[in-house]
Design a protein around this motif. Structure first.
Motif, PDB file in Angstrom:
ATOM      1  N   PHE A  31       0.817  -1.213   0.000  1.00 31.49           N
ATOM      2  CA  PHE A  31       0.000   0.000   0.000  1.00 31.49           C
ATOM      3  C   PHE A  31       0.850   1.263   0.000  1.00 31.49           C
ATOM      4  O   PHE A  31       0.518   2.237  -0.684  1.00 31.49           O
ATOM      5  N   GLY A  34       2.003   1.743  -3.362  1.00 31.95           N
ATOM      6  CA  GLY A  34       0.976   2.371  -4.190  1.00 31.95           C
ATOM      7  C   GLY A  34       0.986   3.884  -4.041  1.00 31.95           C
ATOM      8  O   GLY A  34       0.746   4.614  -5.015  1.00 31.95           O
ATOM      9  N   ARG A  35       1.274   4.373  -2.843  1.00 33.02           N
ATOM     10  CA  ARG A  35       1.372   5.820  -2.620  1.00 33.02           C
ATOM     11  C   ARG A  35       2.559   6.401  -3.398  1.00 33.02           C
ATOM     12  O   ARG A  35       2.434   7.457  -4.032  1.00 33.02           O
ATOM     13  N   ALA A  37       3.945   5.058  -6.049  1.00 34.11           N
ATOM     14  CA  ALA A  37       3.627   4.954  -7.472  1.00 34.11           C
ATOM     15  C   ALA A  37       2.733   6.113  -7.919  1.00 34.11           C
ATOM     16  O   ALA A  37       2.910   6.660  -9.012  1.00 34.11           O
ATOM     17  N   ILE A  44      -4.994   4.877 -10.094  1.00 34.48           N
ATOM     18  CA  ILE A  44      -5.519   3.760  -9.301  1.00 34.48           C
ATOM     19  C   ILE A  44      -5.842   2.549 -10.170  1.00 34.48           C
ATOM     20  O   ILE A  44      -5.574   1.401  -9.789  1.00 34.48           O
ATOM     21  N   THR A  47      -2.706   0.712 -10.927  1.00 34.53           N
ATOM     22  CA  THR A  47      -2.172   0.041  -9.737  1.00 34.53           C
ATOM     23  C   THR A  47      -2.909  -1.259  -9.461  1.00 34.53           C
ATOM     24  O   THR A  47      -2.293  -2.307  -9.239  1.00 34.53           O
ATOM     25  N   ARG A  51      -1.445  -4.979 -10.007  1.00 34.17           N
ATOM     26  CA  ARG A  51      -1.448  -5.766  -8.753  1.00 34.17           C
ATOM     27  C   ARG A  51      -2.048  -7.137  -8.992  1.00 34.17           C
ATOM     28  O   ARG A  51      -1.505  -8.157  -8.553  1.00 34.17           O
ATOM     29  N   PHE A  95      -6.056   1.448  -1.730  1.00 40.77           N
ATOM     30  CA  PHE A  95      -4.905   2.127  -2.321  1.00 40.77           C
ATOM     31  C   PHE A  95      -5.103   3.649  -2.289  1.00 40.77           C
ATOM     32  O   PHE A  95      -4.191   4.399  -1.956  1.00 40.77           O
ATOM     33  N   LEU A 220       5.689  -1.214  -9.765  1.00 44.64           N
ATOM     34  CA  LEU A 220       4.448  -1.937 -10.040  1.00 44.64           C
ATOM     35  C   LEU A 220       4.657  -3.450  -9.951  1.00 44.64           C
ATOM     36  O   LEU A 220       3.779  -4.170  -9.452  1.00 44.64           O
ATOM     37  N   ILE A 223       4.700  -4.260  -6.291  1.00 45.16           N
ATOM     38  CA  ILE A 223       3.360  -4.230  -5.707  1.00 45.16           C
ATOM     39  C   ILE A 223       2.611  -5.528  -6.000  1.00 45.16           C
ATOM     40  O   ILE A 223       1.984  -6.122  -5.117  1.00 45.16           O
TER      41      ILE A 223
END
Length: 308
Positions: A31, A34-35, A37, A44, A47, A51, A95, A220, A223
């Motif tokens: 997570f 994700g921030r 990224a 989103i 992501t 994922r 996310f 990515l 993640i």
């Protein structure tokens, strides 16, 4: 799963706790990743798509090595589809909550999932909910109020609302998982969640896909890979120990997200965040204990989205 299956499982509580702890650390990294990224221009949809896509072969190999290929024949595909929709939306909101809020605060609000699970169980499933669990629900909401201090404007309210919506979607997913768990091994449920999500995500992905630099692509891949590893560790943890044993490890996410947030320059949480988190954690643990006493299948993974 039969009673014989349950009794035949090896009981190795320390291994179960260790696996659950690894899963929580992995999901915290996922997570916060994700921030990072998002700060590099990843949206989103990208992501969540990567994922799921990158985690799919990890999950597939794990199912082959445990349940076998024959177990992948889908049962109750409609319920799987419902779980997929709730899970994908919930994942996207989770996310997003880590993008809009500091990591520690996003994790702490995510701890409200069993609170909303209790409310939904009472309203939707008509489960008997007594004064003990309702008191725990009120305690949890008090923790949220203490943490966000809405009068002080410390956090963007839209970020708080996104985090709460993510917790609600995660609670809905957990209720669906209770039903799926009656007929499907956990790994198979994870597999169909991943595969079915590729349909809607693949349809909308061309409208959101972008080019990225090497660092962002590596992020990515991290993640997706670490998310798949987390799913496998969480599933394996429940093979070696009951939910009541491993569940407290979920709340360690507040530690890992705090450390990760500090590492990327987010600073340290305020005192009110810690006080509110303690109240929310106490609420979640008490709800889990009451469900255990009443022999109700617990709402698992309060800190993070369910793995199955």
């Amino acid at each position: 799963m039969t009673a014989d299956d349950t009794h035949s499982r090896p009981h190795r509580p320390m291994l179960a706790i260790g696996l659950r702890l690894i899963a929580v650390i992995c999901l915290s990294v996922m997570f916060v990743g994700g921030r990072i990224a998002a700060n590099h221009g990843v949206n989103i949809v990208e992501t969540v798509f990567y994922r799921q896509l990158i985690a799919m072969p990890v999950v597939f190999v794990a199912v082959l090595l445990t349940s076998g290929a024959s177990s992948l024949r889908p049962h109750r595909i409609g319920v799987h589809a419902s779980r997929m929709m709730a899970g994908v939306i919930g994942m996207g909101l989770n996310f997003l909550s880590y993008i809009l809020l500091p990591p520690a605060e996003a994790a702490a609000i995510g701890f409200t999932m069993p609170i909303f699970g209790t409310i939904l169980s009472a309203l939707v499933l008509r489960e008997a909910t007594g004064i003990h669990r309702w008191s725990a629900v009120l305690l949890g909401f008090a923790g949220v109020v203490v943490m966000i201090r809405p009068d002080a404007g410390h956090f963007p309210m839209h970020g708080v609302l996104v985090a709460i919506a993510a917790a609600i979607l995660t609670a809905i997913t957990s209720l669906i998982l209770r039903e799926l768990g009656r007929t499907n091994p956990p790994g198979v449920t994870v597999f169909w969640f991943t595969v079915l999500s590729m349909g809607p995500l693949g349809i909308i992905m061309p409208f959101f896909a972008q080019s990225h630099d090497g660092f962002t692509w590596g992020l990515l891949v991290l993640i997706g890979t670490i998310g798949g590893l987390a799913q496998l560790c969480m599933t394996a943890a429940l093979r070696f120990g009951p939910v009541a044993t491993v569940l407290p490890m979920d709340y360690s996410a507040i530690i890992w997200t705090t450390l990760l947030g500090a590492a990327i320059g987010e600073g340290w949480p305020m005192a009110t965040t810690w006080i509110g988190a303690v109240l929310i954690i106490a609420s979640g643990l008490y709800i889990a204990w009451r469900e255990h006493v009443r022999a109700i299948p617990p709402i698992v993974s309060p800190a993070i989205p369910p793995p199955d």
